[in-house]
Design an enzyme around this catalytic site. Structure first.
Site: not given
Length: 382
Positions: A82, A113, A153, A239
């Protein structure tokens, strides 16, 4: 009792088949090679396991820590990395480097994030608000990736007044992105509240051309099956649910394959996994003590719900050698069965936070003048 899975289509990420359709979410400071090894072992090698976040600037500059973080074990196939970046040129250089040096088989781009050090630079979950910048990054990444599949993502948006996921999904399709994963929370929510699975269903309807993966509040295998039934998504990204529970991936494989078996390890089994995790970290870092110190963050997750006194928990959280860690684990009541209180949410649960953004970021979603290469982070991981 775990619900048996219906027949599901294969999830394909470019040339790679991911079956069952389960992906380990990138987590800074967590999903390094040792943790991925544990998760893969419990899954029997099935699924897709993504590295922790690698910043494109640090990769291009060959930062020492970053070069270690991109190391994959020989058994990892496909190798999934990533990337985080805010500058199209730097992102393109990093992708080209991965291709030219055969560093990975799949590239995921981080637009999810929510941490302030990332969003205040305009990166992570803040970036999709700037539609032209998102498009430029995706276009450059896909152009440089060649045959390597590129996925993204992301989150729903910055907050309830600045929702971006549908526009971002359409841009992803138009720029050749292979698949998109959606965490059903905004940046402002961080990890609080309940993930909005309806948003995942809406995205699936909005971008039928590519696979959509759902993320958020998958705490057990039943949750994964339920998410796919309720949203129609093509796969799940797991996650926080696997923190201190790498065997969750074994449960997920069993659920998707229809066996319905579930692991409920005793504390003795958990202690063995803890020691192996710490050992793998030491071998990966090249220093036993540093490996055990890095493992400390995992102790509370592994021991959640077990009857372990506060004094012993503190002792375990300051260990600095495998001998010390192993000795302290042997002092526990290792015959304890898996506690029901260990199921459910784990990890960060904070929410309703003020989002750190660059000055004037929300004034115009199409004005990207304030974003430059200086916004690139120079370190990777947690």
């Amino acid at each position: 009792m775990t619900t048996l899975a219906p027949a599901l289509p294969l999830l394909r990420i470019g040339p790679h088949t991911v079956q069952p359709p389960v992906v380990l979410a990138p987590m800074a400071g967590i999903t390094n090679a040792p943790f991925r090894t544990l998760c893969r072992e419990f899954s029997g090698g099935k699924g897709l396991f993504v590295s922790e976040m690698i910043t494109t600037r640090a990769l291009v500059e060959r930062n020492e820590k970053t070069m270690q973080l991109i190391h994959f074990d020989a058994s990892e196939t496909p190798r999934s990395i990533q990337l985080y970046g805010v500058d199209p040129v730097t992102v393109g250089k990093a992708v080209r480097m991965i291709v030219d040096e055969d560093l990975a088989d799949h590239i995921d781009l981080n637009f999810g994030c929510p941490v302030p050090k990332v969003t205040r630079k305009g990166g992570g979950s803040a970036l999709p608000y700037k539609r032209p910048l998102l498009r430029a990054i995706l276009r450059e990444a896909v152009a440089q990736a060649g045959e390597l599949p590129v996925t993204i993502k992301m989150r729903k948006g910055i907050d309830d007044d600045h929702i971006t996921f549908l526009d971002a999904g359409r841009i992803a399709v138009e720029e050749g992105i292979t698949a998109v994963a959606l965490h059903g929370r905004t940046t402002a929510q961080h990890y609080g509240g309940t993930a909005d699975w309806d948003a995942i269903a809406r995205l699936k309807e909005h971008v039928p051309e590519i696979p959509v993966l759902g993320n958020g509040d998958i705490w057990c295998a039943d949750d994964a099956l339920r998410m796919m039934r309720e949203t129609g998504c093509d796969g799940v990204v797991v996650g926080r649910g696997c923190l201190g529970r790498p065997w969750l991936f074994g449960d997920l494989v069993s659920a998707f394959e229809g066996t319905g078996t579930r692991q409920a390890p005793t504390l003795r089994v958990v202690a063995d996994v803890m020691l192996r995790h710490a050992t793998l970290l030491g071998e990966w870092i090249g220093d036993e003590s540093r490996g055990v110190i890095d493992f400390r963050k995992h102790v509370a997750w592994y021991l959640k719900g077990f009857a372990v006194g506060s004094d012993m928990r503190r002792k375990l959280a300051v260990t600095s050698s495998l001998e010390e860690l192993g000795g302290q684990l042997q002092e526990l009541d290792l015959d304890q069965p898996w506690p029901e209180s260990a199921d459910g949410p784990r990890g960060r649960t904070s929410g309703n936070n003020r989002v750190a953004l660059p000055d004037g970021w929300l004034k115009d979603p199409y004005d990207c003048a304030g974003v430059s290469a200086d916004a690139e982070l120079d370190t990777s991981g947690g």
